[in-house]
Motif scaffolding. Structure first.
Motif, PDB file in Angstrom:
ATOM      1  N   GLY A  47      -5.213  37.293  41.073  1.00 29.44           N
ATOM      2  CA  GLY A  47      -6.356  37.465  40.186  1.00 29.44           C
ATOM      3  C   GLY A  47      -6.819  38.907  40.149  1.00 29.44           C
ATOM      4  O   GLY A  47      -7.252  39.411  39.111  1.00 29.44           O
ATOM      5  N   THR A  48      -6.741  39.568  41.282  1.00 32.13           N
ATOM      6  CA  THR A  48      -7.126  40.977  41.343  1.00 32.13           C
ATOM      7  C   THR A  48      -6.235  41.800  40.414  1.00 32.13           C
ATOM      8  O   THR A  48      -6.714  42.646  39.656  1.00 32.13           O
ATOM      9  N   HIS A  77     -16.766  40.022  40.905  1.00 36.71           N
ATOM     10  CA  HIS A  77     -15.583  40.200  41.748  1.00 36.71           C
ATOM     11  C   HIS A  77     -14.870  41.488  41.377  1.00 36.71           C
ATOM     12  O   HIS A  77     -14.481  42.269  42.255  1.00 36.71           O
ATOM     13  N   GLU A  97     -18.138  36.750  34.494  1.00 33.07           N
ATOM     14  CA  GLU A  97     -17.400  35.947  35.475  1.00 33.07           C
ATOM     15  C   GLU A  97     -17.912  34.510  35.420  1.00 33.07           C
ATOM     16  O   GLU A  97     -19.123  34.286  35.409  1.00 33.07           O
ATOM     17  N   ASP A 116     -13.591  37.181  33.743  1.00 36.89           N
ATOM     18  CA  ASP A 116     -12.915  36.901  35.001  1.00 36.89           C
ATOM     19  C   ASP A 116     -13.089  35.402  35.225  1.00 36.89           C
ATOM     20  O   ASP A 116     -14.127  34.936  35.679  1.00 36.89           O
ATOM     21  N   ALA A 144     -11.350  33.350  37.207  1.00 37.58           N
ATOM     22  CA  ALA A 144     -10.618  32.878  38.391  1.00 37.58           C
ATOM     23  C   ALA A 144     -10.858  31.379  38.577  1.00 37.58           C
ATOM     24  O   ALA A 144      -9.933  30.622  38.843  1.00 37.58           O
ATOM     25  N   ARG A 145     -12.118  30.960  38.428  1.00 34.96           N
ATOM     26  CA  ARG A 145     -12.484  29.537  38.566  1.00 34.96           C
ATOM     27  C   ARG A 145     -13.014  28.968  37.248  1.00 34.96           C
ATOM     28  O   ARG A 145     -13.924  28.134  37.254  1.00 34.96           O
ATOM     29  N   LYS A 170      -6.231  29.039  43.567  1.00 34.84           N
ATOM     30  CA  LYS A 170      -7.456  28.612  44.255  1.00 34.84           C
ATOM     31  C   LYS A 170      -7.479  27.087  44.292  1.00 34.84           C
ATOM     32  O   LYS A 170      -6.526  26.479  44.748  1.00 34.84           O
TER      33      LYS A 170
HETATM   34  C1  LIG Z   1     -10.499  35.095  43.923  1.00 36.46           C
HETATM   35  C2  LIG Z   1     -11.085  35.794  42.758  1.00 36.46           C
HETATM   36  C3  LIG Z   1     -10.406  36.844  42.127  1.00 36.46           C
HETATM   37  C4  LIG Z   1      -9.141  37.457  42.670  1.00 36.46           C
HETATM   38  O1  LIG Z   1      -8.114  36.621  42.907  1.00 36.46           O
HETATM   39  P1  LIG Z   1      -6.975  36.962  43.992  1.00 36.46           P
HETATM   40  O2  LIG Z   1      -5.877  36.106  43.506  1.00 36.46           O
HETATM   41  O3  LIG Z   1      -7.532  36.595  45.318  1.00 36.46           O
HETATM   42  O4  LIG Z   1      -6.654  38.423  43.884  1.00 36.46           O
HETATM   43  C5  LIG Z   1     -10.987  37.383  41.003  1.00 36.46           C
HETATM   44  N1  LIG Z   1     -12.167  36.948  40.542  1.00 36.46           N
HETATM   45  C6  LIG Z   1     -12.848  35.966  41.116  1.00 36.46           C
HETATM   46  C7  LIG Z   1     -14.152  35.515  40.544  1.00 36.46           C
HETATM   47  C8  LIG Z   1     -12.340  35.357  42.257  1.00 36.46           C
HETATM   48  O5  LIG Z   1     -13.037  34.373  42.844  1.00 36.46           O
END
Ligand SMILES: *Cc1c(COP(=O)(O)O)cnc(C)c1O
Length: 335
Positions: free
Chosen positions: A57-58, A82, A135, A165, A167-168, A196
């Motif tokens: 995600g990074t 993040h 996010e 972002d 991620a979730r 995740k």
């Molecule tokens: C975990 C996370 C990331 C980054 O993901 P990684 O795969 O750990 O690099 C980016 N944004 C949010 C909101 C996250 O929770």
């Protein structure tokens, strides 16, 4: 029982089987059919022209920012974001992009008046503001759909791009009980983490227009993120976005159950009404030695992060019984 994060999930048996049988090629040559399938399918599924499979995600966020912004440009984001706080300053270090954070509201949103004041005038003294990055979920909280519409109107009014972002973001969609496109439709680009709560071993996606993803693909190569027989990972990642999504509803119910249980322990301060998805933040009384508490739980095979407030994450590898065991042990130790 590992409550530290939803990144600790192990791949499902279906994922391991799919990985073992994945058809592969060299993805840097564009030859991996399983990666190509994932990227094409994901683009359509989320309502974008194109997608790019990334290591994390990074990396997806960094590519996303660098594909929107040039050196000396600026992105607006939350102080708690993040991609401002937890990515080692990558946008600034590697992209020469200036972050302009503004304070997050308690619900995770950003105030449009504050954002408006942070946008730089077109004047050579200033960095050029190009992008607003949101996010969702943020610290387990879901951004309301009406807020996303306002954010879209805001960026249109100011000629900015809008990045998510995400991620979730599937946790947000499940919590709102809407199709994922109801959220993604407002954005020019989004990232999604499959590693995740969705249980893939590795992998995230960046989504946007064809042209944007082509720029991101070049930056991914520059950063050493070009992978070869990556179909082995993409096979699991696709199952994350299909078979694993319904698991998140169980995770949310378990998080709520945990919050209600913690509320019943005198030394914990938590309002279960604030728990919307799979992350539970609880303040512990200052009289408690949190390191000692974590050590004692570790002896019972329960792992938590020794911080205050403590963040508990629920996920596929935490059952309802595990939640009840944690609550019972915490009550015992706190008494
Ligand atoms: C975990 C996370 C990331 C980054 O993901 P990684 O795969 O750990 O690099 C980016 N944004 C949010 C909101 C996250 O929770």
């Amino acid at each position: 029982m590992d409550f530290r994060s939803d990144t600790v999930t192990r791949p499902t048996q279906a994922m391991r089987t799919a990985m073992a049988h994945a058809e592969v090629g060299d993805d840097v040559y564009g030859d991996d059919p399983t990666v190509n399938d994932l990227e094409q399918w994901a683009a359509e599924r989320h309502g974008f022209e194109a997608a790019l499979f990334t290591t994390s995600g990074t990396q997806a966020n960094l590519l996303g920012l660098m594909a929107h912004c040039q050196r000396g440009d600026e992105y607006l984001c939350g102080q708690q974001a993040h991609n401002f706080k937890y990515e080692a300053g990558g946008a600034a270090v590697l992209g020469s992009i200036q972050p302009q954070p503004v304070e997050n509201n308690p619900d995770g949103t950003l105030c449009f008046d504050k954002l408006r004041m942070a946008i730089k005038p077109d004047d050579f003294h200033f960095a050029q503001t190009k992008l607003l990055s949101l996010e969702n979920t943020i610290n387990g909280k879901v951004l309301p759909l009406a807020y996303l519409q306002k954010a879209r109107n805001f960026v249109d009014e100011h000629g900015l791009q809008l990045h998510l972002d995400g991620a979730r973001v599937y946790n947000a969609a499940v919590a709102l009980n809407v199709d994922i496109k109801e959220i993604t439709q407002y954005f020019d680009s989004i990232t999604v983490c499959m590693s995740k709560g969705l249980s893939a071993p590795v992998g995230s996606l960046l989504l946007g227009t064809e042209e944007y993803i082509a720029r991101a693909r070049r930056v991914r190569k520059m950063l050493g993120g070009g992978m070869r027989q990556a179909g082995i990972l993409a096979a699991a990642a696709k199952l994350a976005l299909t078979e694993q999504v319904t698991q998140l509803a169980t995770d949310h119910a378990n998080a709520k159950r945990l919050a209600v249980g913690l509320q019943g322990i005198e030394l914990f301060n938590i309002n279960p009404d604030y728990v919307q998805t799979n992350l539970v933040f609880a303040k512990i009384d200052d009289s408690v030695d949190i390191n000692l508490l974590a050590d004692k739980l570790a002896k019972e095979n329960i792992i938590i992060t020794a911080t205050n407030p403590v963040r508990f994450a629920t996920h596929k590898d935490i059952s309802t019984e595990d939640v009840d065991t944690l609550i019972a042990k915490l009550s015992e130790l706190c008494n």
